[in-house]
Scaffold this active site. Structure first.
Site, PDB file in Angstrom:
ATOM      1  N   ASP A 161       0.814  -1.230   0.000  1.00  0.00           N
ATOM      2  CA  ASP A 161       0.000   0.000   0.000  1.00  0.00           C
ATOM      3  C   ASP A 161       0.844   1.275   0.000  1.00  0.00           C
ATOM      4  O   ASP A 161       0.649   2.161  -0.837  1.00  0.00           O
ATOM      5  CB  ASP A 161      -1.084  -0.009   1.098  1.00  0.00           C
ATOM      6  CG  ASP A 161      -0.598  -0.183   2.521  1.00  0.00           C
ATOM      7  OD1 ASP A 161       0.625  -0.359   2.718  1.00  0.00           O
ATOM      8  OD2 ASP A 161      -1.447  -0.128   3.440  1.00  0.00           O
TER       9      ASP A 161
ATOM     10  N   ALA B 195      -3.759  -8.785  17.091  1.00  0.00           N
ATOM     11  CA  ALA B 195      -3.787  -9.923  16.164  1.00  0.00           C
ATOM     12  C   ALA B 195      -3.492  -9.476  14.739  1.00  0.00           C
ATOM     13  O   ALA B 195      -3.366 -10.296  13.840  1.00  0.00           O
ATOM     14  CB  ALA B 195      -5.144 -10.613  16.221  1.00  0.00           C
TER      15      ALA B 195
ATOM     16  N   ASP C  32      -5.761  -0.560   5.831  1.00  0.00           N
ATOM     17  CA  ASP C  32      -6.644  -0.887   6.953  1.00  0.00           C
ATOM     18  C   ASP C  32      -7.872   0.026   6.973  1.00  0.00           C
ATOM     19  O   ASP C  32      -9.008  -0.424   7.144  1.00  0.00           O
ATOM     20  CB  ASP C  32      -5.897  -0.740   8.296  1.00  0.00           C
ATOM     21  CG  ASP C  32      -4.586  -1.497   8.307  1.00  0.00           C
ATOM     22  OD1 ASP C  32      -4.390  -2.366   7.436  1.00  0.00           O
ATOM     23  OD2 ASP C  32      -3.745  -1.220   9.190  1.00  0.00           O
TER      24      ASP C  32
HETATM   25  C1  GLA Z   1      -0.265  -2.850   8.349  1.00  0.00           C
HETATM   26  C2  GLA Z   1      -0.427  -1.415   7.858  1.00  0.00           C
HETATM   27  C3  GLA Z   1      -0.985  -1.395   6.444  1.00  0.00           C
HETATM   28  C4  GLA Z   1      -0.154  -2.277   5.517  1.00  0.00           C
HETATM   29  C5  GLA Z   1       0.071  -3.650   6.138  1.00  0.00           C
HETATM   30  C6  GLA Z   1       1.038  -4.486   5.358  1.00  0.00           C
HETATM   31  O1  GLA Z   1      -1.524  -3.465   8.449  1.00  0.00           O
HETATM   32  O2  GLA Z   1      -1.275  -0.703   8.730  1.00  0.00           O
HETATM   33  O3  GLA Z   1      -1.040  -0.068   5.970  1.00  0.00           O
HETATM   34  O4  GLA Z   1       1.063  -1.654   5.196  1.00  0.00           O
HETATM   35  O5  GLA Z   1       0.566  -3.566   7.463  1.00  0.00           O
HETATM   36  O6  GLA Z   1       0.553  -4.775   4.084  1.00  0.00           O
END
Ligand code: GLA
Length: 387
Positions: free
Chosen positions: A41, A129, A178
């Site tokens: 991302d 988690a 997320d």
């Molecule tokens: C965490 C970060 C996301 C992304 C993932 C790995 O969840 O909050 O923005 O970078 O790691 O893909």
């Protein structure tokens, strides 16, 4: 599977006992699974995630004295600030930085926010988690605040404000995965994000599939620092490869420029560029109903995390290996940032509980602790659930 109605009544009950009245506004936002597209991302790439039927519920009620009283069912103390407080909190109050950061970021985006209020959050997401309880808290808070102030910002504004809050107020250099999945989730679907736009769309999940989460309760002591380090290494790799973002390269382009690039950033780049191509392959396989191929891509993604990005752990590897030998499992991989947390498995439903139990028991034998196994369904993104 759908939202537990207990969460809403639990929120109202606790809100009344803590604040002496009912919440005026209730919002909920889901946690998420990172399906595939690991650490793509913030590199401008693509990623697939799913909003899940567990998350955070937030209730708010207006106050006329300008005080902001934040409570969480997970914490004993109420955090109190005044309306113009805009600095991050430290220590045991730091959890309130998620809703506080939302207030600051929404206001910066020109969205009206309330001055004083009582606030309570309850959650049925296991913390730590890697299921994004922080993004769920941000989205639910943001929706509730905006509505309390009479504003209805576009969904993308909320999602961007949540990421902004996390980056600038909480201080985590995350990408948009997320927050976007919590905001744009859709039951029965995966959310596809092209992080450069950002652009959001959904891809249906094949009928008869489901998810199991194996929460190891492990967390590398330096997990935040390691995430930031990977972020830096990816930037370094992009510079060494002569591009603005790693997503500017496909694997042929990457290999053509690889000479002279130091080994560690090169491996990080190979993971990210490989993940971006696996996201595209996964979308094509999902649309064509080739679920075995989807499962294979999940396993390749985990292997790439293990060897190239080095964000897996022996605990996560053990569970993935066990799952990949288990009938009814299409594929499994670490989900989220890595360095501990959880493994997600895409399974054929109904999935025999004994099969999950065998993997959990073997893990217990090896590591002397039991992972939790959660059956999760997909869910819609954040929404108002007013009383
Ligand atoms: C965490 C970060 C996301 C992304 C993932 C790995 O969840 O909050 O923005 O970078 O790691 O893909």
């Amino acid at each position: 599977m759908s939202w537990s109605p207990l969460m809403r009544s639990e929120l109202i009950r606790r809100f009344c006992s803590l604040h002496g009245r009912e919440p005026a506004i209730i919002a909920r936002a889901p946690g998420r699974i990172e399906f595939i597209g690991n650490h793509t991302d913030y590199n401008g790439g693509t990623v697939l995630g799913a909003a899940i039927d567990r998350g955070v519920w937030v209730g708010v009620a207006p106050r006329t004295d300008g005080r902001r009283r934040f409570a969480s069912a997970a914490m004993t103390d109420v955090v109190e600030t005044v309306a113009d407080a805009s600095r991050p909190l430290a220590g045991k109050d730091a959890w309130a930085n998620y809703p506080l950061g939302m207030l600051v970021s929404l206001a910066a985006a020109g969205v009206a926010v309330p001055a004083g209020f009582d606030f309570l959050a309850v959650s049925d997401l296991p913390p730590g988690a890697g299921l994004s309880s922080s993004a769920a808290l941000e989205l639910a808070s943001g929706l509730a605040f905006a509505r309390l102030a009479g504003a209805e910002p576009p969904r993308v504004t909320l999602v961007r404000a949540a990421r902004h809050a996390e980056n600038t107020f909480v201080g985590v250099p995350c990408g948009i995965l997320d927050q976007a999945v919590s905001g744009f989730g859709r039951r029965g679907h995966l959310v596809h994000i092209d992080c450069r736009g950002p652009d959001f769309s959904t891809v249906p999940l094949p009928a008869g599939t489901g998810f199991r989460i194996f929460n190891t309760h492990t967390r590398h002591a330096l997990v935040d620092g390691l995430y930031a380090e990977r972020h830096r290494e990816c930037g370094e790799a992009a510079r060494a490869l002569g591009v603005a973002l790693l997503a500017d390269l496909d694997s042929a382009g990457l290999e053509a420029r690889a000479r002279g690039v130091p080994e560690v950033p090169l491996r990080r780049a190979r993971h990210v560029v490989g993940e971006i191509s696996r996201v595209a392959a996964c979308v094509a396989a999902l649309r064509a109903g080739r679920i075995e191929e989807v499962g294979r891509l999940l396993a390749v993604s985990h292997e790439s995390s293990r060897t190239s990005f080095e964000n897996s752990t022996p605990e996560l590897d053990f569970i993935v290996e066990g799952l990949m030998r288990t009938p009814g499992v299409f594929g499994a991989r670490l989900t989220g940032g890595g360095f501990g947390g959880a493994v997600m498995a895409l399974v054929a439903e109904p999935f025999a509980p004994e099969s999950a139990e065998r993997v959990a028991a073997a893990y217990n034998e090896r590591f002397g602790a039991r992972p939790d196994v959660l059956a999760v369904g997909t869910a819609d993104g954040a929404s108002l659930e007013n009383p």
